[in-house]
Design an enzyme around this catalytic site. Sequence first.
Site, PDB file in Angstrom:
ATOM      1  N   ARG A 375       0.865  -1.185   0.000  1.00 28.12           N
ATOM      2  CA  ARG A 375       0.000   0.000   0.000  1.00 28.12           C
ATOM      3  C   ARG A 375       0.897   1.229   0.000  1.00 28.12           C
ATOM      4  O   ARG A 375       1.829   1.320   0.790  1.00 28.12           O
ATOM      5  CB  ARG A 375      -0.900   0.040   1.243  1.00 28.12           C
ATOM      6  CG  ARG A 375      -1.812  -1.159   1.424  1.00 28.12           C
ATOM      7  CD  ARG A 375      -2.790  -0.926   2.579  1.00 28.12           C
ATOM      8  NE  ARG A 375      -3.372  -2.174   3.052  1.00 28.12           N
ATOM      9  CZ  ARG A 375      -4.391  -2.794   2.488  1.00 28.12           C
ATOM     10  NH1 ARG A 375      -4.924  -2.285   1.390  1.00 28.12           N
ATOM     11  NH2 ARG A 375      -4.877  -3.916   2.993  1.00 28.12           N
ATOM     12  N   ARG A 405      -5.991  -5.799  -0.430  1.00 28.37           N
ATOM     13  CA  ARG A 405      -7.438  -5.575  -0.366  1.00 28.37           C
ATOM     14  C   ARG A 405      -7.797  -4.095  -0.295  1.00 28.37           C
ATOM     15  O   ARG A 405      -7.277  -3.351   0.534  1.00 28.37           O
ATOM     16  CB  ARG A 405      -8.030  -6.313   0.835  1.00 28.37           C
ATOM     17  CG  ARG A 405      -9.557  -6.215   0.910  1.00 28.37           C
ATOM     18  CD  ARG A 405     -10.107  -6.919   2.111  1.00 28.37           C
ATOM     19  NE  ARG A 405      -9.934  -8.362   2.019  1.00 28.37           N
ATOM     20  CZ  ARG A 405      -9.531  -9.130   3.014  1.00 28.37           C
ATOM     21  NH1 ARG A 405      -9.219  -8.597   4.162  1.00 28.37           N
ATOM     22  NH2 ARG A 405      -9.417 -10.434   2.857  1.00 28.37           N
ATOM     23  N   HIS A 435       3.694  -9.348   1.074  1.00 32.46           N
ATOM     24  CA  HIS A 435       3.421  -8.384   2.144  1.00 32.46           C
ATOM     25  C   HIS A 435       4.712  -7.870   2.771  1.00 32.46           C
ATOM     26  O   HIS A 435       4.679  -6.973   3.620  1.00 32.46           O
ATOM     27  CB  HIS A 435       2.536  -9.066   3.204  1.00 32.46           C
ATOM     28  CG  HIS A 435       1.936  -8.147   4.207  1.00 32.46           C
ATOM     29  ND1 HIS A 435       2.308  -8.145   5.531  1.00 32.46           N
ATOM     30  CD2 HIS A 435       0.981  -7.189   4.091  1.00 32.46           C
ATOM     31  CE1 HIS A 435       1.609  -7.236   6.186  1.00 32.46           C
ATOM     32  NE2 HIS A 435       0.797  -6.639   5.343  1.00 32.46           N
ATOM     33  N   ARG A 568      -2.687  -5.848  19.291  1.00 30.15           N
ATOM     34  CA  ARG A 568      -3.621  -4.732  19.145  1.00 30.15           C
ATOM     35  C   ARG A 568      -5.048  -5.203  18.870  1.00 30.15           C
ATOM     36  O   ARG A 568      -6.004  -4.697  19.424  1.00 30.15           O
ATOM     37  CB  ARG A 568      -3.166  -3.822  18.010  1.00 30.15           C
ATOM     38  CG  ARG A 568      -4.039  -2.577  17.834  1.00 30.15           C
ATOM     39  CD  ARG A 568      -3.851  -1.951  16.478  1.00 30.15           C
ATOM     40  NE  ARG A 568      -4.558  -2.683  15.441  1.00 30.15           N
ATOM     41  CZ  ARG A 568      -4.102  -2.870  14.213  1.00 30.15           C
ATOM     42  NH1 ARG A 568      -2.917  -2.419  13.871  1.00 30.15           N
ATOM     43  NH2 ARG A 568      -4.822  -3.533  13.316  1.00 30.15           N
TER      44      ARG A 568
END
Length: 687
Positions: A375, A405, A435, A568
């Site tokens: 991204r 996504r 990734h 998290r």
Amino acid sequence: MSVRYPLLNRELGILGFNERVLAQAADPQVPLLERLRFICITSSNLDEFFEVRMAGLQEQIRDNPGALTPDGMSLQHAYDLVVERAQRLVHRQYTMLHETVLPALEQEGIYFHAADTWNDEQLEWARRYFLDELLPVLTPIGLDPAHPFPRVLNKSLNFVVELEGRDAFGRQAVMGIVQAPRALPRVVRMPQALSGFEHGFVLLSTFMQRFVGELFPQLVVKSCNQFRITRNSELFVDEDEITNLRVALQGELPARHLGNAVRLEVSADTPAHIVRRLLEESLLDEKDCYRVAGSVNLVRLMQIPDLVDRPDLKFAPFTASIPPVIANAPAMFDAIDDGDILLHHPYESFQPVLELLQQAAKDPSVVAIKQTIYRTGTDSPLMDALMAAARNGKEVTVVVELLARFDEETNINWASQLEAVGAHVVYGVVGHKCHAKMMLIVRRVVEGGKATLRRYVHLGTGNYHPRTARLYTDFGLMTADQKICEDVHHVFQQLTGIGGELTLHELWQSPFTLHPRIIESIRAEIDNARAGKRARVVAKMNALLEPTVIAALYEASQAGVKVDLIVRGVCALKPGVPGLSENITVRSIVGRFLEHHRIYYFHADGAEEVYLSSADWMDRNLFRRVEVAFPIRERKLKRRVIAEGLSVCLGDNQSAWLMQSDGHYRRRRAGKTLRNAQLGLLAKFCS
């Protein structure tokens, strides 16, 4: 699947995280406009939750209703529990908005005008705005045999209008649908002189409900209610059959807006027979309907903090620091030549990462640049630098993950632009999302009077995305360590070429060595504990779901290993269960920034092994993605990672939530000394 060790439900865990996010909106210590923003973030998170997780559950129930979830529940029972909790969360969200946040905003001169409060001047302004700016763009659809119920787009704002009377053709009018194009503003500022408030706003839905009759002339409007349908947004690309992933993906993207419906949101006062019609048309059940007191899309209120110039109602601005080793160096390559550099975002600036690439693009000594992109945003100086490097004759290779996504279209566009300037673009490995966050620069340097090629690497836990680098906590490492650089080179060779599994010396890589190395490291701590030595595992990540890692952590606890997990989001492990996990703690940090770095710490009989990674401990990261974990060897940097990434979180007593053995969380109670991990790091690094 049979469950040897107890696991917690993934979907319930995701909702639990969003409950913690929403709790920020109720915290009086959080600035008011930021509290509104947290409500919007919760809505955005829930949208994705329904588009992906709930859609997946519905598909599983249809395809294999007798199956069990990984935590051992029947699919239908799990779905019912998730729906019940989601309904409670949405109700709490709207209650908080209307009973707490909006009244507080009104006290600060920030007001949303309802149509029934307009005076004559406001009404005339609103009418003119509707007629001039909205009506020309709107298309009413009357429902009859010639006009069937439209297939409304995913998450679009729509209005169902109940009508009475006959139209120009003599047809009996019963119902109409109006879809609000995405181009229309959802929030409109009312002129201050008219509003009476410093910041007065009118929602698009308010205009529609007041003036929708203009779209259906000479008919009686009995009711007008907003609704929104959320659809399954998973893309289906048969990676075994396609010949060009980009072309296949471009063909599939438009279908995302028209997938199967998974949720219906309607305004709370929508008549029951209208709701039934909407559910029937959407092929949904009553339990899939969410009745809300207000706008059906709170995400659109995210723009309000940007429209309101009230610094006192927002988080204080900060300037991220730049390490002196970089600030004092003539160029980025000189700084890295002097030793490894650790950057801790957002407290330390992401700008050095951009400058490294920008300088490489112009440096005549640089011969090649290799980069992964997952991204990066629609307006990225990093991508501009890569294209500049290609134009300048560098050998530029970019591994663009097209299946990131909701960023697929952006990444397709970047891939096209990169190819247009001569860069080599590959899409990774079919069946395995790339990734990993890696940048490799090859530079020709002179050492000892001899020209040689020298590699420089940046590895990170987060994306190459300048905007989110100010919002997410992440670590990045810049190094010229040739063992690490050699490993990164091999990973790029593997991504761009075809060959067998490679032997890496420093990096752990999924889907090959990352999972085995994690298990081995946990088992080494178990052996040390059984030998009477000190043993400890501390790990920080976004999610913990992978069953064999969880099993190893349970076994570590039973052997006496102290395990502290900072997760998290969703965590399937149950901490604090006597005889199973009494030596395990799980906490979640929720604050101003999104906790995003992944850190693995193993005591290793005093050697203290520390790895940073892009990978959570989830099945997808460990087995279905290309990820890397990289060691922090330099002693000073290792101490920094332990102190800034782990210890401050373990000591936090303001933004930490402690997980109970039943999967619920409670806030850690503050002691005499207040400790907030993020605020402490802001004070340390930023001005």
